[in-house]
Write a protein that holds these residues in place. Structure first.
Motif, PDB file in Angstrom:
ATOM      1  N   LEU A 162       6.155  18.489  -2.560  1.00 52.37           N
ATOM      2  CA  LEU A 162       6.411  17.694  -1.372  1.00 52.37           C
ATOM      3  C   LEU A 162       7.544  18.244  -0.518  1.00 52.37           C
ATOM      4  CD1 LEU A 162       5.949  14.291  -3.156  1.00 52.37           C
ATOM      5  CD2 LEU A 162       4.318  15.447  -1.692  1.00 52.37           C
ATOM      6  N   LYS A 163       7.943  19.468  -0.805  1.00 54.99           N
ATOM      7  CA  LYS A 163       9.034  20.075  -0.017  1.00 54.99           C
ATOM      8  C   LYS A 163       8.658  20.165   1.456  1.00 54.99           C
ATOM      9  CE  LYS A 163      12.153  22.396  -3.037  1.00 54.99           C
ATOM     10  NZ  LYS A 163      11.802  23.058  -4.265  1.00 54.99           N
ATOM     11  N   GLU A 164       7.335  20.255   1.715  1.00 56.55           N
ATOM     12  CA  GLU A 164       6.879  20.393   3.099  1.00 56.55           C
ATOM     13  C   GLU A 164       7.179  19.148   3.939  1.00 56.55           C
ATOM     14  OE1 GLU A 164       2.227  19.837   2.650  1.00 56.55           O
ATOM     15  OE2 GLU A 164       3.078  21.108   1.078  1.00 56.55           O
ATOM     16  N   SER A 165       7.236  17.966   3.283  1.00 55.87           N
ATOM     17  CA  SER A 165       7.654  16.766   4.023  1.00 55.87           C
ATOM     18  C   SER A 165       8.766  16.085   3.229  1.00 55.87           C
ATOM     19  CB  SER A 165       6.480  15.811   4.254  1.00 55.87           C
ATOM     20  OG  SER A 165       5.777  15.586   3.063  1.00 55.87           O
ATOM     21  N   PRO A 166      10.009  16.528   3.457  1.00 48.66           N
ATOM     22  CA  PRO A 166      11.137  16.122   2.617  1.00 48.66           C
ATOM     23  C   PRO A 166      11.362  14.617   2.546  1.00 48.66           C
ATOM     24  CG  PRO A 166      11.796  17.854   4.143  1.00 48.66           C
ATOM     25  CD  PRO A 166      10.415  17.427   4.532  1.00 48.66           C
ATOM     26  N   LYS A 167      11.212  13.934   3.680  1.00 53.48           N
ATOM     27  CA  LYS A 167      11.487  12.497   3.700  1.00 53.48           C
ATOM     28  C   LYS A 167      10.476  11.766   2.806  1.00 53.48           C
ATOM     29  CE  LYS A 167      12.554   8.720   6.812  1.00 53.48           C
ATOM     30  NZ  LYS A 167      12.873   8.361   8.178  1.00 53.48           N
ATOM     31  N   ASP A 174      -9.870  -9.007 -21.281  1.00 56.78           N
ATOM     32  CA  ASP A 174     -10.351  -9.950 -22.307  1.00 56.78           C
ATOM     33  C   ASP A 174      -9.379 -11.133 -22.364  1.00 56.78           C
ATOM     34  OD1 ASP A 174      -8.121  -9.104 -23.780  1.00 56.78           O
ATOM     35  OD2 ASP A 174      -9.282  -7.618 -24.910  1.00 56.78           O
ATOM     36  N   ASP A 175      -9.446 -11.912 -23.460  1.00 61.01           N
ATOM     37  CA  ASP A 175      -8.593 -13.100 -23.556  1.00 61.01           C
ATOM     38  C   ASP A 175      -7.107 -12.758 -23.570  1.00 61.01           C
ATOM     39  OD1 ASP A 175     -10.802 -14.635 -23.575  1.00 61.01           O
ATOM     40  OD2 ASP A 175     -10.806 -15.026 -25.750  1.00 61.01           O
ATOM     41  N   ASP A 176      -6.785 -11.557 -24.013  1.00 60.85           N
ATOM     42  CA  ASP A 176      -5.377 -11.218 -24.187  1.00 60.85           C
ATOM     43  C   ASP A 176      -4.793 -10.320 -23.094  1.00 60.85           C
ATOM     44  OD1 ASP A 176      -5.177 -12.610 -26.625  1.00 60.85           O
ATOM     45  OD2 ASP A 176      -6.190 -10.941 -27.649  1.00 60.85           O
ATOM     46  N   TYR A 177      -5.642  -9.456 -22.529  1.00 57.08           N
ATOM     47  CA  TYR A 177      -5.102  -8.445 -21.624  1.00 57.08           C
ATOM     48  C   TYR A 177      -5.799  -8.389 -20.265  1.00 57.08           C
ATOM     49  CZ  TYR A 177      -2.890  -6.699 -25.844  1.00 57.08           C
ATOM     50  OH  TYR A 177      -2.153  -6.599 -26.975  1.00 57.08           O
ATOM     51  N   SER A 178      -5.016  -7.940 -19.265  1.00 61.49           N
ATOM     52  CA  SER A 178      -5.582  -7.626 -17.953  1.00 61.49           C
ATOM     53  C   SER A 178      -5.146  -6.224 -17.561  1.00 61.49           C
ATOM     54  CB  SER A 178      -5.059  -8.600 -16.895  1.00 61.49           C
ATOM     55  OG  SER A 178      -5.545  -9.895 -17.145  1.00 61.49           O
ATOM     56  N   PHE A 179      -5.900  -5.621 -16.648  1.00 58.78           N
ATOM     57  CA  PHE A 179      -5.504  -4.331 -16.103  1.00 58.78           C
ATOM     58  C   PHE A 179      -4.789  -4.584 -14.789  1.00 58.78           C
ATOM     59  CE2 PHE A 179      -6.246  -0.295 -13.817  1.00 58.78           C
ATOM     60  CZ  PHE A 179      -5.726   0.583 -14.759  1.00 58.78           C
ATOM     61  N   PHE A 180      -3.549  -4.158 -14.723  1.00 59.19           N
ATOM     62  CA  PHE A 180      -2.701  -4.392 -13.555  1.00 59.19           C
ATOM     63  C   PHE A 180      -2.539  -3.089 -12.801  1.00 59.19           C
ATOM     64  CE2 PHE A 180       1.731  -4.129 -11.922  1.00 59.19           C
ATOM     65  CZ  PHE A 180       1.647  -5.091 -10.951  1.00 59.19           C
ATOM     66  N   SER A 181      -2.850  -3.122 -11.504  1.00 58.77           N
ATOM     67  CA  SER A 181      -2.749  -1.893 -10.734  1.00 58.77           C
ATOM     68  C   SER A 181      -1.962  -2.139  -9.448  1.00 58.77           C
ATOM     69  CB  SER A 181      -4.154  -1.390 -10.414  1.00 58.77           C
ATOM     70  OG  SER A 181      -4.096  -0.482  -9.357  1.00 58.77           O
ATOM     71  N   ILE A 182      -1.161  -1.174  -9.093  1.00 64.21           N
ATOM     72  CA  ILE A 182      -0.362  -1.297  -7.885  1.00 64.21           C
ATOM     73  C   ILE A 182      -0.496  -0.018  -7.059  1.00 64.21           C
ATOM     74  CG2 ILE A 182       1.658  -0.692  -9.303  1.00 64.21           C
ATOM     75  CD1 ILE A 182       3.359  -2.196  -7.349  1.00 64.21           C
ATOM     76  N   ALA A 183      -0.802  -0.189  -5.773  1.00 58.53           N
ATOM     77  CA  ALA A 183      -0.905   0.965  -4.876  1.00 58.53           C
ATOM     78  C   ALA A 183       0.191   0.858  -3.819  1.00 58.53           C
ATOM     79  CB  ALA A 183      -2.278   0.998  -4.212  1.00 58.53           C
ATOM     80  N   VAL A 184       0.809   1.974  -3.524  1.00 57.35           N
ATOM     81  CA  VAL A 184       1.926   2.010  -2.598  1.00 57.35           C
ATOM     82  C   VAL A 184       1.671   3.081  -1.550  1.00 57.35           C
ATOM     83  CG1 VAL A 184       4.416   2.318  -2.392  1.00 57.35           C
ATOM     84  CG2 VAL A 184       3.475   1.408  -4.502  1.00 57.35           C
ATOM     85  N   LYS A 185       1.973   2.738  -0.288  1.00 59.79           N
ATOM     86  CA  LYS A 185       1.750   3.696   0.793  1.00 59.79           C
ATOM     87  C   LYS A 185       3.088   4.288   1.240  1.00 59.79           C
ATOM     88  CE  LYS A 185      -0.219   3.416   5.423  1.00 59.79           C
ATOM     89  NZ  LYS A 185      -1.000   2.521   6.293  1.00 59.79           N
ATOM     90  N   ILE A 186       3.111   5.598   1.406  1.00 58.42           N
ATOM     91  CA  ILE A 186       4.343   6.264   1.863  1.00 58.42           C
ATOM     92  C   ILE A 186       4.003   7.086   3.110  1.00 58.42           C
ATOM     93  CG2 ILE A 186       6.178   7.893   1.260  1.00 58.42           C
ATOM     94  CD1 ILE A 186       4.442   6.762  -1.683  1.00 58.42           C
ATOM     95  N   ASP A 187       4.608   6.715   4.244  1.00 55.96           N
ATOM     96  CA  ASP A 187       4.345   7.453   5.491  1.00 55.96           C
ATOM     97  C   ASP A 187       4.935   8.854   5.430  1.00 55.96           C
ATOM     98  OD1 ASP A 187       3.052   5.322   6.684  1.00 55.96           O
ATOM     99  OD2 ASP A 187       4.928   4.457   7.425  1.00 55.96           O
ATOM    100  N   LYS A 188       4.228   9.790   6.076  1.00 53.87           N
ATOM    101  CA  LYS A 188       4.760  11.161   6.146  1.00 53.87           C
ATOM    102  C   LYS A 188       5.711  11.292   7.325  1.00 53.87           C
ATOM    103  CE  LYS A 188       1.119  13.695   3.877  1.00 53.87           C
ATOM    104  NZ  LYS A 188       0.013  14.646   4.031  1.00 53.87           N
TER     105      LYS A 188
END
Lengths: 130, 181
Positions: free
Chosen positions: B44-49, B167-181
């Motif tokens: 990511l050196k090409e877009s430092p911020k 199932d009764d015990d577990y869920s799949f938790f997902s998080i998406a994050v956007k980062i502007d260039k």
């Protein structure tokens, strides 16, 4: 009282460089702080500072030069600032300087975090661009 | 000859589009943090911020998985490490950073509530919320929320949260994050 010297590591553990000098009262933390177990790393530093305040009881100059730190490290920075604030309130002399790279692209984010440290601890932080 | 395969590798390949920079599933230990972290720094050196932001967000979310994922792997020295997924994709104007991991159903309500609070606040309110949360004594799971607040501050966009019951015990938790260039 012994000095603390820890060489920073950019790699597996992102450990900052630490120099706490009991003779000069100058304490420095610089580099990156992205450790997994921040409490384990910072606890001896808190202990040293508290001992210095009681046993040496001379002015402290605390210099931060941290390029990266995670949120659990930020809690430890708060703890350090709280120790210094208490020392000051109890009559000691403590100055905090935060050196930052003014050229850095996301510097507003870093300055915002430092402002939050000041609001949260009431400890004055002198900003020094370099 | 064919070895027994538990996944359809073609489906997996097809589910990741051509913008995918990186995909990883497995235990997230310090070595993986280091390897992916330095890969991101270089890439990511090409877009430092944006690069610094992606790096910071990666560390917070990956450490969250490492500590708090309900799925654990035993790695060297019998160390128990949280397992999860990390995906990074690259578009013209932004990076999207996605993580996913199992969470106990008992914990999922709190995580959703905290995420909704985070998404409802403006920047100043978010900073105040971070300061309040940081003052609380370190609880077992307390750190994760501050991590999420910091991720929202760094990205300056809402968190995209998804929960899929397993199932009764577990869920799949997902998080998406956007980062502007």
């Amino acid at each position: 009282m012994e000095n603390i010297q820890i060489a920073g590591k950019h790699g597996v553990n992102f450990i900052p460089t630490v120099n706490f000098n009991a003779d000069t009262g100058i304490c420095e933390i610089e580099g990156e702080s992205y450790l997994e177990d921040t409490i384990e790393f910072y606890s001896p530093l808190f202990k040293w500072l508290k001992e210095y305040c009681v046993e040496i009881n001379k002015p402290i100059t605390f210099n931060f030069r941290l390029r990266y730190f995670n949120t659990s490290s930020s809690k430890c920075i708060i703890d350090i600032l709280n120790i210094l604030k208490k020392y000051k309130d109890d009559g000691g002399t403590a100055e905090v300087y935060w050196y930052y790279d003014a050229e850095e692209e996301d510097i507003e984010d870093e300055l915002e975090e430092i402002e939050d440290f000041v609001i949260e601890t009431n400890m004055k932080i002198n900003l020094v661009p370099e | 000859m064919h070895y027994k395969r538990d996944i359809n590798i073609l489906d997996f390949y097809g589910s990741l589009d051509e913008n995918t920079l990186l995909s990883y599933k497995g235990p997230i230990d310090t070595r993986i943090l280091q390897v992916i972290g330095s890969y991101l720094e270089g890439l990511l050196k090409e877009s430092p911020k944006a690069g610094r932001k992606v790096f910071k967000i990666f560390i917070e979310l990956a450490q969250n998985i490492s500590y708090y994922s309900a799925e654990k792997s035993i790695i060297r020295n019998n160390e128990e490490i949280g397992t999860g997924m990390v995906l990074i994709s690259d578009s013209i104007n932004h990076y999207i950073f996605v993580t996913g991991n199992l969470v106990k159903n008992d914990d999922i309500v709190t995580i959703i509530e905290k995420s909704e609070i985070i998404n409802s606040l403006n920047r100043e309110e978010l900073r105040e919320y971070k300061r309040e949360q940081r003052k609380l004594p370190v609880g077992q799971k307390g750190g994760a929320h501050i991590g999420l607040i910091q991720v929202a501050l760094t990205s300056a966009h809402p968190l995209d949260i998804e929960v899929n019951p397993i199932d009764d015990d577990y869920s799949f938790f997902s998080i998406a994050v956007k980062i502007d260039k």
